[in-house]
Each structure stands twice: as structure tokens, then as C-alpha cells.
Design an enzyme around this catalytic site. Structure first.
Site, PDB file in Angstrom:
ATOM      1  N   ARG A  33       0.825  -1.218   0.000  1.00  0.00           N
ATOM      2  CA  ARG A  33       0.000   0.000   0.000  1.00  0.00           C
ATOM      3  C   ARG A  33       0.861   1.270   0.000  1.00  0.00           C
ATOM      4  O   ARG A  33       0.334   2.376  -0.113  1.00  0.00           O
ATOM      5  CB  ARG A  33      -0.918   0.027   1.238  1.00  0.00           C
ATOM      6  CG  ARG A  33      -1.934  -1.094   1.292  1.00  0.00           C
ATOM      7  CD  ARG A  33      -2.747  -1.058   2.570  1.00  0.00           C
ATOM      8  NE  ARG A  33      -3.837  -0.110   2.530  1.00  0.00           N
ATOM      9  CZ  ARG A  33      -5.117  -0.420   2.322  1.00  0.00           C
ATOM     10  NH1 ARG A  33      -5.477  -1.671   2.124  1.00  0.00           N
ATOM     11  NH2 ARG A  33      -6.047   0.501   2.298  1.00  0.00           N
ATOM     12  N   TYR A  75       0.852   4.233  -2.613  1.00  0.00           N
ATOM     13  CA  TYR A  75      -0.252   5.193  -2.473  1.00  0.00           C
ATOM     14  C   TYR A  75      -0.064   6.035  -1.208  1.00  0.00           C
ATOM     15  O   TYR A  75      -0.050   7.271  -1.270  1.00  0.00           O
ATOM     16  CB  TYR A  75      -1.564   4.415  -2.406  1.00  0.00           C
ATOM     17  CG  TYR A  75      -2.814   5.271  -2.339  1.00  0.00           C
ATOM     18  CD1 TYR A  75      -3.293   5.944  -3.454  1.00  0.00           C
ATOM     19  CD2 TYR A  75      -3.523   5.381  -1.143  1.00  0.00           C
ATOM     20  CE1 TYR A  75      -4.459   6.716  -3.380  1.00  0.00           C
ATOM     21  CE2 TYR A  75      -4.685   6.149  -1.065  1.00  0.00           C
ATOM     22  CZ  TYR A  75      -5.151   6.811  -2.190  1.00  0.00           C
ATOM     23  OH  TYR A  75      -6.295   7.567  -2.108  1.00  0.00           O
ATOM     24  N   PRO A  84      -5.719  -1.691   7.006  1.00  0.00           N
ATOM     25  CA  PRO A  84      -5.973  -1.051   8.304  1.00  0.00           C
ATOM     26  C   PRO A  84      -7.111  -1.722   9.073  1.00  0.00           C
ATOM     27  O   PRO A  84      -8.139  -2.065   8.504  1.00  0.00           O
ATOM     28  CB  PRO A  84      -6.332   0.393   7.917  1.00  0.00           C
ATOM     29  CG  PRO A  84      -5.676   0.599   6.590  1.00  0.00           C
ATOM     30  CD  PRO A  84      -5.759  -0.724   5.897  1.00  0.00           C
ATOM     31  N   ARG A  94     -10.866   2.513  11.046  1.00  0.00           N
ATOM     32  CA  ARG A  94     -10.697   3.859  10.493  1.00  0.00           C
ATOM     33  C   ARG A  94     -11.966   4.666  10.766  1.00  0.00           C
ATOM     34  O   ARG A  94     -13.070   4.235  10.442  1.00  0.00           O
ATOM     35  CB  ARG A  94     -10.439   3.778   8.995  1.00  0.00           C
ATOM     36  CG  ARG A  94     -10.105   5.133   8.427  1.00  0.00           C
ATOM     37  CD  ARG A  94      -9.857   5.091   6.957  1.00  0.00           C
ATOM     38  NE  ARG A  94      -8.631   4.416   6.593  1.00  0.00           N
ATOM     39  CZ  ARG A  94      -8.494   3.743   5.457  1.00  0.00           C
ATOM     40  NH1 ARG A  94      -9.493   3.609   4.637  1.00  0.00           N
ATOM     41  NH2 ARG A  94      -7.338   3.183   5.170  1.00  0.00           N
TER      42      ARG A  94
HETATM   43  P1  NAD Z   1     -10.905   7.481  -9.269  1.00  0.00           P
HETATM   44  O1  NAD Z   1      -9.932   6.401  -9.567  1.00  0.00           O
HETATM   45  O2  NAD Z   1     -12.320   7.260  -9.642  1.00  0.00           O
HETATM   46  O3  NAD Z   1     -10.435   8.860  -9.893  1.00  0.00           O
HETATM   47  C1  NAD Z   1      -9.106   9.217 -10.091  1.00  0.00           C
HETATM   48  C2  NAD Z   1      -8.997   9.890 -11.431  1.00  0.00           C
HETATM   49  O4  NAD Z   1      -7.615  10.251 -11.655  1.00  0.00           O
HETATM   50  C3  NAD Z   1      -9.402   8.973 -12.592  1.00  0.00           C
HETATM   51  O5  NAD Z   1     -10.261   9.657 -13.472  1.00  0.00           O
HETATM   52  C4  NAD Z   1      -8.082   8.617 -13.259  1.00  0.00           C
HETATM   53  O6  NAD Z   1      -8.230   8.317 -14.639  1.00  0.00           O
HETATM   54  C5  NAD Z   1      -7.277   9.864 -12.990  1.00  0.00           C
HETATM   55  N1  NAD Z   1      -5.815   9.642 -13.017  1.00  0.00           N
HETATM   56  C6  NAD Z   1      -5.115   8.647 -12.439  1.00  0.00           C
HETATM   57  N2  NAD Z   1      -3.816   8.798 -12.688  1.00  0.00           N
HETATM   58  C7  NAD Z   1      -3.694   9.925 -13.454  1.00  0.00           C
HETATM   59  C8  NAD Z   1      -2.594  10.598 -14.043  1.00  0.00           C
HETATM   60  N3  NAD Z   1      -1.326  10.163 -13.906  1.00  0.00           N
HETATM   61  N4  NAD Z   1      -2.849  11.725 -14.769  1.00  0.00           N
HETATM   62  C9  NAD Z   1      -4.118  12.173 -14.930  1.00  0.00           C
HETATM   63  N5  NAD Z   1      -5.191  11.566 -14.410  1.00  0.00           N
HETATM   64  C10 NAD Z   1      -4.973  10.452 -13.663  1.00  0.00           C
HETATM   65  O7  NAD Z   1     -10.772   7.758  -7.698  1.00  0.00           O
HETATM   66  P2  NAD Z   1     -11.644   8.692  -6.754  1.00  0.00           P
HETATM   67  O8  NAD Z   1     -12.245   7.830  -5.738  1.00  0.00           O
HETATM   68  O9  NAD Z   1     -12.496   9.595  -7.550  1.00  0.00           O
HETATM   69  O10 NAD Z   1     -10.488   9.527  -6.045  1.00  0.00           O
HETATM   70  C11 NAD Z   1     -10.199  10.868  -6.404  1.00  0.00           C
HETATM   71  C12 NAD Z   1      -9.111  11.395  -5.479  1.00  0.00           C
HETATM   72  O11 NAD Z   1      -9.550  11.347  -4.121  1.00  0.00           O
HETATM   73  C13 NAD Z   1      -7.812  10.607  -5.561  1.00  0.00           C
HETATM   74  O12 NAD Z   1      -6.728  11.502  -5.484  1.00  0.00           O
HETATM   75  C14 NAD Z   1      -7.853   9.750  -4.321  1.00  0.00           C
HETATM   76  O13 NAD Z   1      -6.571   9.433  -3.869  1.00  0.00           O
HETATM   77  C15 NAD Z   1      -8.603  10.632  -3.350  1.00  0.00           C
HETATM   78  N6  NAD Z   1      -9.284   9.844  -2.306  1.00  0.00           N
HETATM   79  C16 NAD Z   1     -10.386   9.095  -2.605  1.00  0.00           C
HETATM   80  C17 NAD Z   1     -10.987   8.347  -1.604  1.00  0.00           C
HETATM   81  C18 NAD Z   1     -12.226   7.525  -1.859  1.00  0.00           C
HETATM   82  O14 NAD Z   1     -12.724   6.877  -0.931  1.00  0.00           O
HETATM   83  N7  NAD Z   1     -12.781   7.505  -3.033  1.00  0.00           N
HETATM   84  C19 NAD Z   1     -10.440   8.341  -0.304  1.00  0.00           C
HETATM   85  C20 NAD Z   1      -9.308   9.085  -0.062  1.00  0.00           C
HETATM   86  C21 NAD Z   1      -8.740   9.850  -1.061  1.00  0.00           C
HETATM   87  N1  UDP Z   2     -12.816  -5.502   1.539  1.00  0.00           N
HETATM   88  C1  UDP Z   2     -13.514  -6.707   1.635  1.00  0.00           C
HETATM   89  N2  UDP Z   2     -13.982  -7.267   0.495  1.00  0.00           N
HETATM   90  C2  UDP Z   2     -13.846  -6.703  -0.732  1.00  0.00           C
HETATM   91  C3  UDP Z   2     -13.143  -5.469  -0.830  1.00  0.00           C
HETATM   92  C4  UDP Z   2     -12.641  -4.907   0.327  1.00  0.00           C
HETATM   93  O1  UDP Z   2     -13.676  -7.250   2.721  1.00  0.00           O
HETATM   94  O2  UDP Z   2     -14.325  -7.292  -1.722  1.00  0.00           O
HETATM   95  C5  UDP Z   2     -12.316  -4.885   2.760  1.00  0.00           C
HETATM   96  C6  UDP Z   2     -10.854  -4.482   2.711  1.00  0.00           C
HETATM   97  O3  UDP Z   2     -10.027  -5.566   3.076  1.00  0.00           O
HETATM   98  C7  UDP Z   2     -10.819  -3.339   3.717  1.00  0.00           C
HETATM   99  C8  UDP Z   2     -12.200  -2.706   3.579  1.00  0.00           C
HETATM  100  O4  UDP Z   2     -13.031  -3.677   2.960  1.00  0.00           O
HETATM  101  O5  UDP Z   2     -10.685  -3.858   5.021  1.00  0.00           O
HETATM  102  C9  UDP Z   2     -12.193  -1.443   2.730  1.00  0.00           C
HETATM  103  O6  UDP Z   2     -11.546  -1.737   1.520  1.00  0.00           O
HETATM  104  P1  UDP Z   2     -11.434  -0.702   0.311  1.00  0.00           P
HETATM  105  O7  UDP Z   2     -10.556  -1.337  -0.702  1.00  0.00           O
HETATM  106  O8  UDP Z   2     -12.782  -0.259  -0.099  1.00  0.00           O
HETATM  107  O9  UDP Z   2     -10.744   0.584   0.947  1.00  0.00           O
HETATM  108  P2  UDP Z   2      -9.486   0.824   1.915  1.00  0.00           P
HETATM  109  O10 UDP Z   2      -8.936  -0.474   2.402  1.00  0.00           O
HETATM  110  O11 UDP Z   2      -8.526   1.568   1.093  1.00  0.00           O
HETATM  111  O12 UDP Z   2     -10.095   1.597   3.028  1.00  0.00           O
END
Ligand code: NAD
Ligand code: UDP
Length: 329
Positions: A148, A151, A280, A283
Site C-alpha cells: 500500500r 499510495y 488497516p 478507520r
Molecule cells: P478514481 O480512480 O475514480 O479517480 C481518479 C482519477 O484520476 C481517474 O479519473 C483517473 O483516470 C485519474 N488519473 C489517475 N492517474 C492519473 C494521471 N497520472 N494523470 C491524470 N489523471 C490520472 O478515484 P476517486 O475515488 O475519484 O479519487 C479521487 C481522489 O480522491 C484521488 O486523489 C484519491 O486518492 C482521493 N481519495 C479518494 C478516496 C475515496 O474513498 N474515493 C479516499 C481518499 C482519497
Molecule cells: N474488503 C472486503 N472485500 C472486498 C473489498 C474490500 O472485505 O471485496 C475490505 C478491505 O479488506 C478493507 C475494507 O473492505 O478492510 C475497505 O476496503 P477498500 O478497498 O474499499 O478501501 P481501503 O482499504 O482503502 O479503506
């Protein structure tokens, strides 16, 4: 020079074709702004931005943020980065580059233009937290060399860059630490728990719980999150963040599975698989700071948000037939 003629701004959203980014674009267009969406479509899709196709204030640019971008805008939201473990671990080197080089490129652009820049950071900066719930003051418990890390450490380094540009160049920054967010336009095959469970339930396939399902997450509906973004971006330059944005209602993964099976009326059974490394245990955001500085807190209960998300995936199902991966970009 930044174009600040009036309250209508030209706003760059990197990652704007992704799940959260496309909802942010919705809101910015609604507010009357011009939006430039820069995305390489790695995990995002044209489907997410189809509705803006002929919009006179929307422009799409296929661009990888690891390369510099020369545009003239008034504000930047930097969201580009794959967010699901399956996708960000697919090409971990590119993931770190996207966070780190991407941050350097948007910060350089913001510095040249003298404009405000927002960073979509993450609760993953807390790693597998030893403090619960997580406050912004907690420095985290992150493995620097695990699967992980590309990221988590990429996002941590991006935060470092944002704060150094702020200290060194007086750049106006806004850093949001986003906790698990869900809603329509999540990629059906991105492997995140909400999309996985809903797709499995709708197809009456086994619900895959990793580990014993006692690990917890706190799920925020995307509209609540985007409201938090807008409020943070509207604060004065003295507010930099980091600010936690997420829903503090915490659920075990077992509870989430039960709720989704019930809500979909699915015949799915539950199967227990190995817990991925460094997953994790718990959270939950402490959102006191967001309440105090942004007057923000989530308003959408899990079942309500899940209902809308289930409707979205249900409508998508016929298109995914014959395309088992659900890969619909
Ligand atoms: P997503 O994967 O749907 O969106 C990410 C977007 O970034 C996509 O459209 C992808 O094509 C684009 N992308 C990836 N690499 C790129 C690059 N090198 N250049 C240009 N575009 C690129 O994910 P999301 O859930 O919409 O997340 C958006 C942001 O929020 C991300 O930065 C993610 O880390 C952050 N975030 C999301 C969550 C969540 O729960 N969804 C939680 C924490 C942080
Ligand atoms: N998870 C799960 N089954 C799935 C996908 C995810 O049990 O099919 C669990 C995963 O191991 C984690 C939690 O759900 O404990 C959230 O996972 P997700 O990938 O959505 O987000 P993150 O771990 O980044 O919070």
C-alpha cells in the site's frame, strides 16, 4: 496572470473524469464556473463526464499529471490518482509518480499563476492507525515498503510538497484528508468494498469479505464530501488544512455486507478470504476541525446513500453483461 474578472472562475480539476472528480465538476458547473478537466482516463471514464459533452463551460483534456501542464486557470483541484487498492497496486511506480510528480506539476502551475490549489489527500496518511478516531494531529502508522506504500507514501510526500510550497513560496494551499467515500460513478470493477459488495449482491455472487470482517471503515456519501471540498476551497488563505473530510459513523465490514445483502434482496452468500497485507484494522475520522472551520458535517445516512448507489449499479448491469470485468471506460 490569474483571470479574476468576477466570481466566475476557470477551474482545473485533475482526475475530473473519476468518481469524486466528476461529482465535483457537476457542482462547479452548477455554480457557473468554467471547468477544465485533465485526466488520463486510467481509472476514470468518459461515461462519468458524458453529460458535460456539449456543455459550453466544460472542456476535457486527456493529460497525464506526471507531465507538466501549461494552462491559464484561476484555481486548481488536484484529484488525479487511482484510489482503489486494486488499481493503485497495478502499477505502483506510476502511482507514486502520479502523487509526487503530479503534485510538483500542479504546485508549479499554481505558483506561476499565483492561484489557490487543493490537494485530495487521504486517510491513508494515517496508515493502520494506533489512534482512534484519527485527528489531523496524528502522524500516522504507515509501512514505507509494503504493497500500500506506493499510495500512502505518495500521498504523504504530496502533502509535504504542498506545505513546503506554502512555507517557501507562500502558496495558497488547501489539503483535505478524505476518508472512504462511495456513491454513483464508482468504477464497478475497482475492487473497493462498497462497489464490490453491491455488484456481487446484484449478481447473486458470493460476497467476498477479506479477513473476519471485523475491521471497520466509515463511509461518506460523495455529495457530502464535495460540499466539504467547496467549503474548504472558499476559506481564507490562513486555512491550509490538513482537514479530515469523512463520515464519522463507523461500521464493520460484516455490517456493511449484511446491509447491502438486505437492501438488494440478494441471494448471495458470504465467503471469507485472506485479509490483504497492511489492511488497516479500523478507520474513523475525527471531524471536529471541519465542523469548526468549515461548519461542515455529513448529512446523508449510510442506508440512504447506499440506496442511490445500488440504483446506479442496477441501472448499469445490463450494459455490463458479457463484460464480466465491469470495465466500462
Ligand atoms: P478514481 O480512480 O475514480 O479517480 C481518479 C482519477 O484520476 C481517474 O479519473 C483517473 O483516470 C485519474 N488519473 C489517475 N492517474 C492519473 C494521471 N497520472 N494523470 C491524470 N489523471 C490520472 O478515484 P476517486 O475515488 O475519484 O479519487 C479521487 C481522489 O480522491 C484521488 O486523489 C484519491 O486518492 C482521493 N481519495 C479518494 C478516496 C475515496 O474513498 N474515493 C479516499 C481518499 C482519497
Ligand atoms: N474488503 C472486503 N472485500 C472486498 C473489498 C474490500 O472485505 O471485496 C475490505 C478491505 O479488506 C478493507 C475494507 O473492505 O478492510 C475497505 O476496503 P477498500 O478497498 O474499499 O478501501 P481501503 O482499504 O482503502 O479503506
Amino acid at each position: 496572470m490569474a483571470r479574476l474578472y468576477d466570481s466566475r472562475k476557470r477551474i482545473l480539476v485533475t482526475g475530473g473524469a473519476g468518481f469524486i472528480g466528476s461529482h465535483l465538476v457537476d457542482r462547479l458547473l452548477e455554480q457557473g464556473h468554467d471547468v477544465l478537466c485533465a485526466d488520463n482516463l486510467f481509472t476514470g471514464s468518459k461515461r462519468n463526464i458524458d453529460q458535460f459533452h456539449n456543455h459550453p463551460r466544460f472542456e476535457f483534456m486527456r493529460h497525464d499529471v506526471t507531465f507538466p501542464l501549461y494552462v491559464e486557470v484561476d484555481e486548481i483541484y488536484n484529484l488525479a490518482c487511482p484510489a482503489s487498492p486494486v488499481h493503485y497496486q497495478h502499477d505502483p511506480v506510476q502511482t507514486t509518480k502520479t502523487s509526487v510528480h503530479g503534485a510538483i506539476n500542479v504546485l508549479g502551475l499554481a505558483k506561476r499563476l499565483g492561484i489557490r490549489v487543493f490537494q485530495a489527500s487521504t486517510s491513508e496518511v494515517y496508515g493502520d492507525p494506533t489512534v482512534h478516531p484519527q485527528t489531523e494531529a496524528y502522524w500516522g502508522n504507515v509501512n514505507p515498503i509494503g504493497p500500500r506504500s506506493c499510495y500512502d507514501e505518495g500521498k504523504r510526500c504530496a502533502e509535504t510538497l504542498f506545505f513546503d510550497y506554502h512555507r517557501q513560496h507562500q502558496l495558497d494551499i488547501k489539503v483535505a484528508r478524505i476518508f472512504n467515500t462511495y456513491g454513483p460513478r464508482m468504477h464497478p470493477a475497482d475492487g473497493r468494498v462498497v462497489s464490490n459488495f453491491i455488484m456481487q449482491a446484484l449478481r447473486d455472487e458470493p460476497i467476498t469479505i477479506f479477513g473476519d470482517g471485523s475491521q471497520t471503515r466509515s463511509f461518506c456519501y460523495v455529495d457530502d464530501l464535495v460540499e466539504g471540498f467547496l467549503r474548504l476551497m472558499a476559506t481564507g488563505p490562513e486555512i491550509t488544512g490538513p482537514v479530515n473530510l469523512g463520515n464519522p459513523n463507523e461500521f464493520t465490514i460484516n455490517e456493511l455486507a449484511r446491509t447491502i445483502v438486505e437492501m438488494t434482496g440478494s441471494k448471495s452468500e458470504v465467503v471469507y478470504l485472506d485479509l490483504p497485507q497492511d489492511d488497516p484494522r479500523q478507520r474513523q475520522p475525527d471531524i471536529s476541525l471541519a465542523k469548526q472551520t468549515l461548519d461542515w458535517q455529513p448529512t446523508i445516512e449510510l442506508e440512504k446513500g447506499l440506496g442511490w448507489t445500488i440504483d446506479y449499479f442496477r441501472a448499469l448491469l445490463p450494459e455490463l453483461v458479457g463484460n464480466g470485468s465491469g470495465n466500462s471506460t
